[in-house]
Write an enzyme that holds these catalytic residues in place. Structure first.
Site, mmCIF file in Angstrom:
data_model
loop_
_atom_site.group_PDB
_atom_site.id
_atom_site.type_symbol
_atom_site.label_atom_id
_atom_site.label_comp_id
_atom_site.label_asym_id
_atom_site.label_seq_id
_atom_site.Cartn_x
_atom_site.Cartn_y
_atom_site.Cartn_z
ATOM 1 N N GLU A 70 -3.040 7.555 -4.449
ATOM 2 C CA GLU A 70 -2.892 6.257 -3.779
ATOM 3 C C GLU A 70 -2.705 5.141 -4.792
ATOM 4 O O GLU A 70 -3.350 5.126 -5.840
ATOM 5 C CB GLU A 70 -4.163 6.001 -2.951
ATOM 6 N N TYR B 66 0.854 -1.187 0.000
ATOM 7 C CA TYR B 66 0.000 0.000 0.000
ATOM 8 C C TYR B 66 0.887 1.233 0.000
ATOM 9 O O TYR B 66 1.842 1.310 0.776
ATOM 10 C CB TYR B 66 -0.898 0.034 1.245
#
Lengths: 296, 374
Positions: B186, B98
């Site tokens: 992201e 992530y």
């Protein structure tokens, strides 16, 4: 007394010759605010409300002793205008524009910290100490809201401030200083950072915060109470308790994201710290009474 | 403004962050040609802005051409209202990471957020295992320094090649964050392939709405809105959100509108729409009501407490709107603030029964919505 601004604070108005700037300068003076000069590049030599206008803040600061600067500047030019005020050594700045770019606000807040200054806003009506002085766009003549008293009010929303403050006034209280920190995700100064000023103000007996979903400013207030940095009675009203996750509710900063910002979390933090949270605006006055706050 | 995955990935690619081989298609017939480039097995990914696409069956792994055809047909079905599918090569994954860059409002800095446990919901991870998340504050005056990107990459504990690729990805991602005035950029998941290559498996980029004037690459078009009413409101600069309840809100000020929204729920009512015509929009009562009337509702509730947004002006606007639009549903008004006495008179003269207390107005609207007295 009051905090941030009173009748002795000398104020420069950046953007004084504009429609908003000149209109609110008039009302600021009418309330008792010491506006000493204004700045609009290219308009030096003019006057607004008999106050001289300069091409730059630096030049204005050479001619006048300036405690604070009030910005009536469009959002996209706000960063530049705030930096100009900081560069001239001004430590109190209020900026009301709605729509300041996020990254600009980060730069503004950081620069304010570096200069040991306070920037209030954007996306706010400003700061008012009723019957004394104001920086911003408050219709100070509405007595149902802007009555002088012993309650400090901090808010993220203009419209809700009227609703809640009217209830506080209806309950027999008045306001020492009302600060609109603004509805953006990165306000120049946060709730908790003003608490110290209210703590040290003998005229403020209690504080009301008008918060809403999004961010962590209300949680920081709870921390300040826990750490005994703030020891006066505190009542909160928070909007957006039933708002759906991930949905921006009007203000850019009013959104539950990254698992943070729900009103439930805020209520829990504040209640644990010993503050009272009003479920409805109407109840704010009653809770102040419950805490034994005197009606001056 | 939230970009679609394919738009975010275009930007990643331009910045030099590897993305899987893919083709964007707008209709079923385009699949055949797309599969010449992408080959099966592939992933069929609906380009929608909502989260949880996998769980909702909007992102599907397909082994064969037939499977891909079947899924494409299903996802392009009219009722799903999906305009683009991204046909993407399936990646042989070793690990999912992530990574994101966002703002820390309190510290007035940016934050690089990284976790070795990618692919999962980061919010859940943050609550359950916060120790698995690395947060690196970035001073935006200087940007993400190479040593910071390197330190975070080394902390993840991969081989030298992967570490170097991760470091470069972090630096490029921060650059995108700045370049696009992002609220958030992201990559979740960021794949590490069996061949030790770092590839962006997904892409999210949210551009700050207040910065759109200097981010002209992505203008919001009519198709980017959920409904015509939302599009029309946006054109007028009127904050508007559509829900599926009974009461249409036409209030002034974000905080007050949100509070009325809460009070309706407390009284057991439901919301048809959130509309705010305060601030600079206080003279737009007619347009606002026109937008409200496009949404099915049983009653429209007007609550204001304006100061600069004068009560008498707003009341006259409501009266004019009723005259012009002849609404097919009752209007409950609670208009206060500057010149509120005049406002009450204006409303009464027009035959309305103005309420002066927010909670009373809310109860009245909820009663009407529930089929009670008008």
């Amino acid at each position: 007394m009051s905090i941030f601004i009173d009748q002795t604070t000398t104020v420069c108005v950046q953007g004084i010759t504009g429609k908003e700037g000149s209109f609110w300068t008039k009302h600021m003076i009418e309330l008792g605010t010491q506006v000493v000069c204004g700045v609009t590049p290219g308009k030096e030599g003019q006057t607004v409300e008999n106050k001289p206008v300069y091409n730059s803040v630096k030049k204005a600061a050479q001619q006048h002793n300036i405690d604070a600067s009030m910005l009536f500047v469009p959002p996209r030019f706000t960063k530049d205008a705030v930096f100009e005020a900081l560069d001239a050594g001004i430590k109190k700045i209020v900026t009301i524009g709605d729509g300041i770019p996020l990254h600009d606000m980060v730069a503004i807040r950081q620069a304010a910290k570096v200069h040991n200054a306070m920037v209030v806003g954007g996306n706010t009506s400003g700061v008012i100490s009723p019957k004394l002085a104001m920086m911003g766009s408050f219709p100070h003549w509405i007595e149902r809201v802007y009555k002088k008293g012993n309650i400090g009010i901090m808010t993220r929303s203009g419209s809700l401030t009227n609703e809640v403050t009217a209830m506080v006034v209806a309950a027999g209280y008045g306001v020492s200083t009302l600060i609109g920190v603004g509805g953006d995700p990165v306000p120049g100064t946060r709730f908790a950072e003003f608490l110290e000023l209210y703590e040290n103000d003998p005229e403020t007996e209690a504080v009301v915060i008008i918060g809403e979903l999004g961010g962590t400013m209300e949680e920081e207030v709870a921390e300040a109470i826990n750490d005994k940095r703030f020891t006066k009675p505190l009542v909160a009203f928070l909007g957006g308790r039933t708002a759906p996750k991930g949905q921006k509710m009007g203000h850019a900063g009013a959104i539950i994201s990254g698992g943070k910002g729900s009103v439930e979390d805020k209520i829990e933090a504040l209640t644990k710290a010993g503050a009272l949270v009003a479920e409805r605006p109407r109840l704010v006055g009653e809770l102040l009474e419950e805490l034994g706050v005197s009606k001056a | 403004m939230k970009l679609f995955e394919y738009q975010a990935k275009d930007i990643f690619k331009e910045a030099g962050i590897p993305i899987p081989n893919s083709v964007l298609i707008q209709e079923e017939t385009m699949l055949e040609k797309a599969l010449d480039t992408v080959k099966t097995p592939c992933v069929v990914k609906s380009q929608v802005l909502s989260g949880g696409r996998g769980k909702a069956g909007l992102v599907v792994f397909t082994k064969t051409k037939e499977d891909a055809q079947k899924e494409t047909k299903r996802l392009f079905a009219k009722d799903l209202n999906i305009k683009h599918l991204l046909i993407e090569e399936a990646i042989d994954i070793k690990q999912e990471i992530y990574v994101s860059v966002t703002i820390d409002p309190n510290q007035a800095s940016a934050l690089l957020i990284v976790s070795k446990e990618g692919g999962v919901d980061i919010e859940t991870l943050a609550t359950e295992r916060p120790e698995k998340i690395i947060k690196e504050p970035i001073d935006m005056r200087y940007g993400l320094m190479p040593y910071q990107a390197s330190r975070v990459a080394y902390d993840l504990g991969f081989s030298k090649d992967i570490t170097k690729a991760l470091k470069n990805t972090f630096l490029k991602l921060y650059h995108i964050f700045v370049q696009y005035d992002a609220e958030l950029v992201e990559i979740n998941p960021l794949f590490i392939t069996q061949d030790n290559i770092v590839v962006a498996g997904d892409g999210k980029l949210m551009i700050d709405d207040n910065s759109m004037f200097r981010q002209q690459r992505y203008e919001k078009g009519q198709t980017d809105y959920k409904s015509d009413a939302e599009y029309e409101a946006a054109q007028e600069g009127i904050p508007f959100i559509e829900f599926d309840g009974d009461i249409g809100l036409m209030c002034a000020g974000a905080g007050l509108t949100t509070t009325v929204y809460d009070l309706i729920h407390y009284e057991g009512g439901t919301i048809a729409n959130y509309l705010e015509f305060g601030g600079p929009n206080y003279k737009k009562a007619v347009k606002s009501m026109e937008i409200c009337l496009k949404v099915p509702s049983k009653v429209i509730l007007v609550v204001t407490f304006g100061t600069i947004a004068r009560a008498d002006v707003m009341a006259s606007g409501i009266v004019e709107a009723i005259k012009q639009l002849k609404p097919d549903r009752p209007i409950v008004t609670c208009i206060r603030g500057t010149n509120e006495k005049e406002a009450v008179n204006i409303l009464k003269e027009a035959g309305l029964e103005p309420v002066f207390d927010t909670e009373e107005a809310v109860r009245k609207a909820v009663d009407i919505a529930k089929g009670g007295s008008k």
